[in-house]
Design a protein around this motif. Structure first.
Motif, PDB file in Angstrom:
ATOM      1  N   GLU A  57       0.668  -1.315  -0.162  1.00  0.00           N
ATOM      2  CA  GLU A  57      -0.051  -0.036   0.018  1.00  0.00           C
ATOM      3  C   GLU A  57       0.671   1.356  -0.045  1.00  0.00           C
ATOM      4  N   TYR A  58       1.770   1.344   0.856  1.00  0.00           N
ATOM      5  CA  TYR A  58       2.687   2.444   0.815  1.00  0.00           C
ATOM      6  C   TYR A  58       3.942   2.825   0.049  1.00  0.00           C
ATOM      7  N   ILE A  59       4.431   1.730  -0.728  1.00  0.00           N
ATOM      8  CA  ILE A  59       5.224   1.665  -1.509  1.00  0.00           C
ATOM      9  C   ILE A  59       5.156   1.127  -2.937  1.00  0.00           C
ATOM     10  N   ILE A  60       4.656  -0.097  -2.834  1.00  0.00           N
ATOM     11  CA  ILE A  60       4.522  -0.371  -4.482  1.00  0.00           C
ATOM     12  C   ILE A  60       3.467   0.103  -5.109  1.00  0.00           C
ATOM     13  N   GLU A  61       2.488   0.499  -4.535  1.00  0.00           N
ATOM     14  CA  GLU A  61       1.272   0.997  -5.309  1.00  0.00           C
ATOM     15  C   GLU A  61       1.526   2.447  -5.707  1.00  0.00           C
ATOM     16  N   PRO A  62       2.096   3.373  -4.891  1.00  0.00           N
ATOM     17  CA  PRO A  62       2.345   4.810  -5.590  1.00  0.00           C
ATOM     18  C   PRO A  62       3.628   4.970  -6.342  1.00  0.00           C
ATOM     19  N   ALA A  63       4.475   3.856  -6.278  1.00  0.00           N
ATOM     20  CA  ALA A  63       5.463   4.228  -7.007  1.00  0.00           C
ATOM     21  C   ALA A  63       5.654   4.571  -8.600  1.00  0.00           C
ATOM     22  N   ARG A  64       6.326   5.431  -9.088  1.00  0.00           N
ATOM     23  CA  ARG A  64       6.226   5.486 -10.501  1.00  0.00           C
ATOM     24  C   ARG A  64       7.105   4.211 -11.052  1.00  0.00           C
ATOM     25  N   GLU A  65       8.057   3.693 -10.513  1.00  0.00           N
ATOM     26  CA  GLU A  65       8.822   2.461 -11.095  1.00  0.00           C
ATOM     27  C   GLU A  65       7.635   1.419 -10.914  1.00  0.00           C
ATOM     28  N   ARG A  66       8.001   0.241 -11.603  1.00  0.00           N
ATOM     29  CA  ARG A  66       7.168  -1.087 -11.659  1.00  0.00           C
ATOM     30  C   ARG A  66       8.051  -1.672 -10.451  1.00  0.00           C
ATOM     31  N   ILE A  67       7.498  -2.183  -9.432  1.00  0.00           N
ATOM     32  CA  ILE A  67       7.971  -2.746  -8.338  1.00  0.00           C
ATOM     33  C   ILE A  67       7.392  -4.294  -8.209  1.00  0.00           C
ATOM     34  N   LYS A  68       8.303  -5.183  -8.173  1.00  0.00           N
ATOM     35  CA  LYS A  68       7.871  -6.404  -7.858  1.00  0.00           C
ATOM     36  C   LYS A  68       8.730  -6.994  -6.527  1.00  0.00           C
ATOM     37  N   ALA A  69       8.306  -8.052  -5.958  1.00  0.00           N
ATOM     38  CA  ALA A  69       8.956  -8.513  -4.927  1.00  0.00           C
ATOM     39  C   ALA A  69       9.051  -9.964  -4.448  1.00  0.00           C
ATOM     40  N   PHE A  70      10.174 -10.419  -3.929  1.00  0.00           N
ATOM     41  CA  PHE A  70      10.587 -11.676  -3.326  1.00  0.00           C
ATOM     42  C   PHE A  70       9.911 -11.640  -1.811  1.00  0.00           C
ATOM     43  N   LEU A  71       9.090 -12.458  -1.479  1.00  0.00           N
ATOM     44  CA  LEU A  71       8.554 -12.629  -0.020  1.00  0.00           C
ATOM     45  C   LEU A  71       9.462 -13.392   0.664  1.00  0.00           C
ATOM     46  N   ASN A  72       9.750 -12.777   1.879  1.00  0.00           N
ATOM     47  CA  ASN A  72      10.666 -13.183   2.848  1.00  0.00           C
ATOM     48  C   ASN A  72      10.218 -14.588   3.668  1.00  0.00           C
ATOM     49  N   LEU A  73      10.859 -15.425   3.440  1.00  0.00           N
ATOM     50  CA  LEU A  73      10.341 -16.579   4.263  1.00  0.00           C
ATOM     51  C   LEU A  73       9.992 -16.376   5.826  1.00  0.00           C
ATOM     52  N   GLY A  74      10.606 -15.512   6.421  1.00  0.00           N
ATOM     53  CA  GLY A  74      10.788 -15.338   7.460  1.00  0.00           C
ATOM     54  C   GLY A  74       9.528 -14.215   7.809  1.00  0.00           C
ATOM     55  N   SER A  75       8.516 -14.385   8.782  1.00  0.00           N
ATOM     56  CA  SER A  75       7.149 -13.707   8.784  1.00  0.00           C
ATOM     57  C   SER A  75       7.768 -12.167   8.920  1.00  0.00           C
ATOM     58  N   ILE A  76       8.827 -11.827   9.788  1.00  0.00           N
ATOM     59  CA  ILE A  76       8.851 -10.306   9.922  1.00  0.00           C
ATOM     60  C   ILE A  76       9.792  -9.683   8.952  1.00  0.00           C
ATOM     61  N   GLY A  77      10.366 -10.464   7.945  1.00  0.00           N
ATOM     62  CA  GLY A  77      11.181  -9.597   6.776  1.00  0.00           C
ATOM     63  C   GLY A  77      12.369  -8.970   7.400  1.00  0.00           C
TER      64      GLY A  77
END
Length: 401
Positions: free
Chosen positions: A111-131
């Motif tokens: 909500e706060y980083i990916i959606e507002p960004a000018r760039e296309r942002i993709k992500a690898f999800l951390n295996l650990g819950s807290i990242g």
């Protein structure tokens, strides 16, 4: 990005295509409509009234650069930087966050980083819950209580358009004596979700060798040319042979420079023996940006300096990483396709650069981004100029940042 009331056509003149299907690389013009779609390609195009014009003066144009390993969950972790610090203003149109967020906080990252960004942002999800909330100070993979399989599966279901893989940091700083077990768990989850896994290799355990034996085609080993004791592919002939075999079978070797994970000597020796990285990425974060990484263009220049051919360097920040995250990238400039390009020069220079081990090299040829083109928007771009470093006191002693 939809056309807005202020959007207008864009004429890019005098650019030389590379990694875009033009083997002659003759200068051409590209007209992008106000809707962000390519309207015409060819020499001496005429701009419609009111169009923005860019004379590239013979600069190269490639598909938009992709940085496969960054940390941009700014405010959500203690190491992440803003997307704007490593994105379009550095010539990079697609950023791939490598595990900053885990299942417990990915919704905020979206909500706060990916959606507002000018760039296309993709992500690898951390295996650990807290990242990487408190990166290394509070490791995310201490034991099995740090992993919630059901919530990981649900997080992916809720965010499948953004999540491109699972990220596991496999070094003793993170996992302690737990060794390679998190990599095995991560691989099982990746198989269930039918997505790749990216594994950070570093201080053993786990051993680089153990990690490679678990990975399969499409998976990524990042920090592939690190110079750490016990984890360098050039200090162990069996490991080098294994890395060659795995790369030939489809395991992707990613640079992931970072503050501690790239060696000029290892990269040069591997490339001289014919082992090329699949992708070039920065592992940019708050502790690596000012020293020693800077940006993607400088990292590309470092690989060029140790013998990686120009065309392979460009491929390693365009088609290669795009294929790893299953983002379609046209191999030619096609009328009707959405514009997503990086305009850059390759210039003579004499820049002293440093790897993660403190070794220096003079870079004689430098990638210099000029513009990032996203739809009909042209964003002026340049290499990052690092600010003065400062000595920071923390619980483990002193370090430069």
């Amino acid at each position: 990005m939809a056309a807005t009331a202020t959007a207008k056509p864009l004429l890019i003149s005098n650019v030389r295509p590379v990694a875009l299907g033009d083997s002659t690389s003759l200068p051409t013009d590209i007209l992008v409509g106000a809707d962000g779609m390519i309207a015409a390609v060819g020499p001496s195009l005429q701009a419609p009234e009111g169009a923005e014009r860019i004379d590239a003066r013979g600069a190269w144009i490639s598909p938009g650069w992709v940085d496969l390993h960054v940390h941009v969950w700014y405010g959500g972790t203690d190491i992440s930087i803003r997307p704007s610090e490593c994105g379009v203003e550095r010539g990079v149109t697609t950023l791939v966050d490598a595990g900053s967020a885990g299942e417990s906080n990915f919704h905020g990252f979206r909500e706060y980083i990916i959606e507002p960004a000018r760039e296309r942002i993709k992500a690898f999800l951390n295996l650990g819950s807290i990242g990487l909330v408190a990166c290394n100070r509070v490791p995310e993979l201490r034991d099995i209580k740090d992993i919630d399989l059901d919530r990981i599966l649900q997080c992916h279901a809720d965010n499948s358009e953004h999540i491109v893989g699972i990220k596991v940091r496999a070094s003793h700083v993170i996992t302690g004596s737990w060794g390679v077990t998190p990599v095995k768990l991560g691989k099982k989850i990746a198989k269930i979700l039918k997505i790749p896994m990216m594994v950070h290799v570093g201080e053993p355990p786990a051993l680089y060798d153990e990690v490679l034996e678990i990975l399969g085609p499409g998976d990524i080993v990042t920090h592939c040319f690190n110079g750490k004791a016990g984890s360098s592919i050039m200090e162990d002939e069996d490991l080098f042979t294994l890395a060659e075999r795995c790369a030939a079978e489809g395991v992707r070797l990613d640079i992931g420079h970072g503050g501690a994970s790239f060696s000029f000597k290892v990269a040069e020796a591997a490339i001289q023996r014919g082992l090329m990285p699949f992708s070039i990425s920065t592992d940019l974060h708050g502790h690596s940006m000012n020293f020693p990484v800077w940006d993607l263009a400088t990292t590309m220049s470092k690989l060029l300096s140790v013998g990686m051919p120009f065309g392979r360097v460009v491929e390693a920040v365009t088609h290669a990483p795009a294929s790893a995250i299953k983002v379609e990238m046209p191999k030619s400039i096609t009328v009707g396709a959405r514009a997503d390009f990086t305009i850059f020069d390759l210039v003579d220079g004499d820049l002293e650069a440093t790897d993660s081990n403190g070794d220096t090299s003079r870079l004689k040829r430098l990638f210099e981004p000029r513009y990032a083109i996203i739809g009909s928007e042209a964003v002026a771009a340049s290499r990052y100029v690092p600010r003065a470093r400062k000595l920071v006191r923390h619980s483990h002693g002193l370090s430069w940042r």
